[in-house]
Design a protein around this motif. Structure first.
Motif, short mmCIF file in Angstrom:
data_model
loop_
_atom_site.label_atom_id
_atom_site.label_comp_id
_atom_site.label_asym_id
_atom_site.label_seq_id
_atom_site.Cartn_x
_atom_site.Cartn_y
_atom_site.Cartn_z
N THR A 38 0.85 -1.30 0.14
CA THR A 38 0.14 -0.09 -0.04
C THR A 38 0.96 1.20 -0.13
O THR A 38 1.76 1.60 0.87
CB THR A 38 -1.11 -0.04 1.14
OG1 THR A 38 -1.69 -1.24 1.22
CG2 THR A 38 -1.90 1.24 1.27
N TRP A 60 -6.48 11.76 -7.62
CA TRP A 60 -6.47 10.19 -7.55
C TRP A 60 -8.05 9.79 -7.95
O TRP A 60 -7.97 8.61 -8.59
CB TRP A 60 -6.11 10.17 -5.99
CG TRP A 60 -4.60 10.03 -5.74
CD1 TRP A 60 -3.56 9.70 -6.76
CD2 TRP A 60 -4.02 10.49 -4.51
NE1 TRP A 60 -2.20 10.16 -6.04
CE2 TRP A 60 -2.66 10.64 -4.83
CE3 TRP A 60 -4.56 11.05 -3.38
CZ2 TRP A 60 -1.68 10.90 -3.85
CZ3 TRP A 60 -3.55 11.29 -2.51
CH2 TRP A 60 -2.25 11.31 -2.77
N LEU A 91 -8.64 5.78 -8.87
CA LEU A 91 -8.11 5.47 -7.56
C LEU A 91 -9.06 5.45 -6.13
O LEU A 91 -9.77 6.53 -6.37
CB LEU A 91 -6.89 5.82 -7.25
CG LEU A 91 -5.74 5.55 -8.51
CD1 LEU A 91 -4.35 6.21 -8.04
CD2 LEU A 91 -5.54 4.18 -8.65
N ARG A 92 -8.83 4.72 -5.26
CA ARG A 92 -9.49 4.68 -4.04
C ARG A 92 -8.55 5.09 -2.83
O ARG A 92 -7.94 4.19 -2.25
CB ARG A 92 -10.20 3.44 -3.66
CG ARG A 92 -11.00 3.53 -2.32
CD ARG A 92 -11.73 2.41 -2.18
NE ARG A 92 -12.37 1.85 -0.82
CZ ARG A 92 -13.48 2.74 -0.41
NH1 ARG A 92 -14.16 3.37 -1.19
NH2 ARG A 92 -13.91 2.41 0.59
N LYS A 107 -9.91 -1.53 2.22
CA LYS A 107 -9.09 -1.59 0.82
C LYS A 107 -8.64 -0.66 -0.23
O LYS A 107 -8.82 -0.59 -1.52
CB LYS A 107 -9.86 -2.99 -0.15
CG LYS A 107 -10.20 -4.02 0.74
CD LYS A 107 -8.94 -5.09 1.10
CE LYS A 107 -9.44 -6.35 1.70
NZ LYS A 107 -10.10 -6.59 2.87
N PRO A 108 -8.13 0.50 0.53
CA PRO A 108 -7.82 1.40 -0.38
C PRO A 108 -6.56 1.11 -1.46
O PRO A 108 -5.77 0.26 -1.03
CB PRO A 108 -7.24 2.67 0.68
CG PRO A 108 -6.83 1.89 1.84
CD PRO A 108 -7.61 0.57 1.86
N ASP A 109 -6.24 2.00 -2.47
CA ASP A 109 -5.24 1.86 -3.41
C ASP A 109 -4.18 2.73 -2.73
O ASP A 109 -2.81 2.29 -3.04
CB ASP A 109 -5.85 2.70 -4.80
CG ASP A 109 -6.70 1.83 -5.34
OD1 ASP A 109 -6.61 0.53 -5.55
OD2 ASP A 109 -7.81 2.30 -5.77
N LEU A 110 -4.39 3.63 -1.79
CA LEU A 110 -3.24 4.33 -1.30
C LEU A 110 -3.75 4.90 0.01
O LEU A 110 -4.87 5.17 0.04
CB LEU A 110 -2.72 5.61 -2.08
CG LEU A 110 -3.69 6.50 -2.77
CD1 LEU A 110 -3.65 7.66 -2.09
CD2 LEU A 110 -3.53 6.82 -4.16
N HIS A 143 0.38 6.43 -8.04
CA HIS A 143 -0.37 5.08 -7.54
C HIS A 143 0.72 3.88 -7.99
O HIS A 143 1.30 3.75 -9.18
CB HIS A 143 -1.52 4.75 -8.33
CG HIS A 143 -2.27 3.24 -7.63
ND1 HIS A 143 -2.10 2.71 -6.34
CD2 HIS A 143 -2.47 2.25 -8.58
CE1 HIS A 143 -2.54 1.68 -6.54
NE2 HIS A 143 -2.80 1.23 -7.61
N ASN A 144 1.20 3.00 -7.06
CA ASN A 144 2.23 2.23 -7.31
C ASN A 144 2.25 0.83 -6.67
O ASN A 144 2.17 0.66 -5.37
CB ASN A 144 3.73 2.58 -7.33
CG ASN A 144 4.82 1.84 -7.58
OD1 ASN A 144 4.91 0.81 -8.09
ND2 ASN A 144 5.92 2.00 -6.88
N HIS A 145 2.02 -0.35 -7.20
CA HIS A 145 1.89 -1.52 -6.58
C HIS A 145 3.46 -2.30 -6.88
O HIS A 145 3.22 -3.16 -7.99
CB HIS A 145 0.92 -2.38 -7.10
CG HIS A 145 -0.43 -1.90 -6.19
ND1 HIS A 145 -0.63 -2.14 -4.95
CD2 HIS A 145 -1.51 -1.47 -6.67
CE1 HIS A 145 -1.97 -1.53 -4.43
NE2 HIS A 145 -2.53 -1.20 -5.52
#
Length: 345
Positions: A2, A26, A31-32, A84-87, A235-237
């Protein structure tokens, strides 16, 4: 993994304005985001300005760098598991020590897989100019420390200064933190897509050459909100196990997730030989010569090891904090320790 973004800056600098812009940015990208809002008081008025669609945790009555530090891991875990946020973006209280805020966030990465992004510091140009004249007092010292720890400095409210004073403040920021990117702004109106981009040598912008329309905004609402606080004194996974950041960062955070146990003597030797630019280290890991797991703490050239039995699913991880040390060297050394154990006898 995250991503975690940290917004720093003194009371009334415009952090919440920047936060609102980031959230919109975002969400427009699909994105969330989730927000952790830290206030030193008991009421979170700034949180009222955040859209109700955005999951938010409030940490009130203290600073995450000290009095309510232990709550941070709980809040982040609940946000990540429940929403479960993206960031996650953290707006730190304006009275917080930035290095301690970094330390508190990295402590959480011992339990949760986080990708900690470089700190963005918002600087109130007019307030800083007034304090800079005397260069005294706790507020001035704290603002300077916030400037030193930022990887990106948003020099906000430049429209309140004459061109000569704008240049003077921009030069002061550059001298105080030559590693940071300096972005002049009015109402934190900046190119958000470039905030966390690596510096390319052309990022310190002369505020007097900014687009003319920046000086024509209606400033009443934003400045009224910000100055009320002053009176209260991508955003970066990335799934790799080593996480490094761009080389321009002043305050450096490097997080390493281990694939397996390492030799205890080799690790102790690695810790003893850390560069002086690494101020703090901490982690949970396993050694090949014992079945136990250990928590290690490193500060001021001294290391301690404590046998622990972590609750929950805690990864083997090490986190290092310092100023402009070479993360690639640290990463390679730790990978070499892992490779050494993976090779057959």
């Amino acid at each position: 993994m995250t991503p975690v973004y940290i917004l720093s800056g003194f009371l009334g600098s415009g952090k919440t304005t920047l936060l609102q812009r980031l959230i919109r940015h975002w969400m427009e990208q699909g994105l969330r985001p989730a927000v952790i809002m830290n206030e030193i008081g008991e009421v979170n008025l700034d949180g009222l300005l955040v859209s109700s669609e955005v999951p938010m945790a409030e940490m009130l009555g203290g600073c995450i760098c000290c009095t309510i530090r232990g709550d941070l891991s709980v809040q982040m875990a609940e946000l990540i598991e429940g929403e479960k946020p993206d960031l996650i973006v953290i707006e730190a209280t304006g009275a917080g020590n930035p290095m301690e805020i970094f330390d508190a966030v990295t402590e959480v990465s011992l339990y949760l897989k986080l990708d900690i992004k470089p700190m963005v510091t918002v600087v109130d140009a007019a307030h800083m100019a007034d304090l800079h004249a005397s260069q005294q007092g706790k507020t001035y010292r704290l603002m300077v420390e916030q400037i030193r720890c930022g990887s990106v400095l948003v020099l906000n409210k430049i429209d309140l200064l004459e061109p000569d004073r704008q240049r003077e403040m921009s030069e002061f920021l550059r001298r105080t933190n030559p590693y940071a990117r300096i972005i002049p702004a009015v109402k934190c109106d900046v190119d958000l897509s470039l905030l966390w981009k690596a510096a390319d040598g052309q990022n310190n912008i002369d505020p007097t050459t900014q687009r003319g329309h920046d000086h024509n905004h209606d400033l009443n609402e934003d400045h009224r909100h910000d100055h009320n606080h002053d009176h209260n004194d991508d955003h970066n996974h990335d799934h790799n196990h080593a996480h490094t950041h761009a080389s321009h960062e002043h305050v450096t955070v490097y997080t390493h997730y281990f694939d397996g146990p390492v030799d205890s003597e080799d690790f102790e030797r690695f810790i003893a030989e850390l560069p002086r630019e690494v101020y703090r280290g901490k982690g949970v890991l396993r050694f090949t010569d014992t079945a136990s797991r250990f928590l290690f703490q490193y500060a001021y050239r001294e290391a301690d090891y404590l046998k622990v039995t972590p609750q929950g699913n805690v990864p083997d991880v090490a986190v290092f904090i310092g100023e402009h040390f070479d993360r690639n060297v640290i990463a390679q050394q730790l990978k070499e320790l892992e490779r050494k154990q993976a090779e057959p006898e």
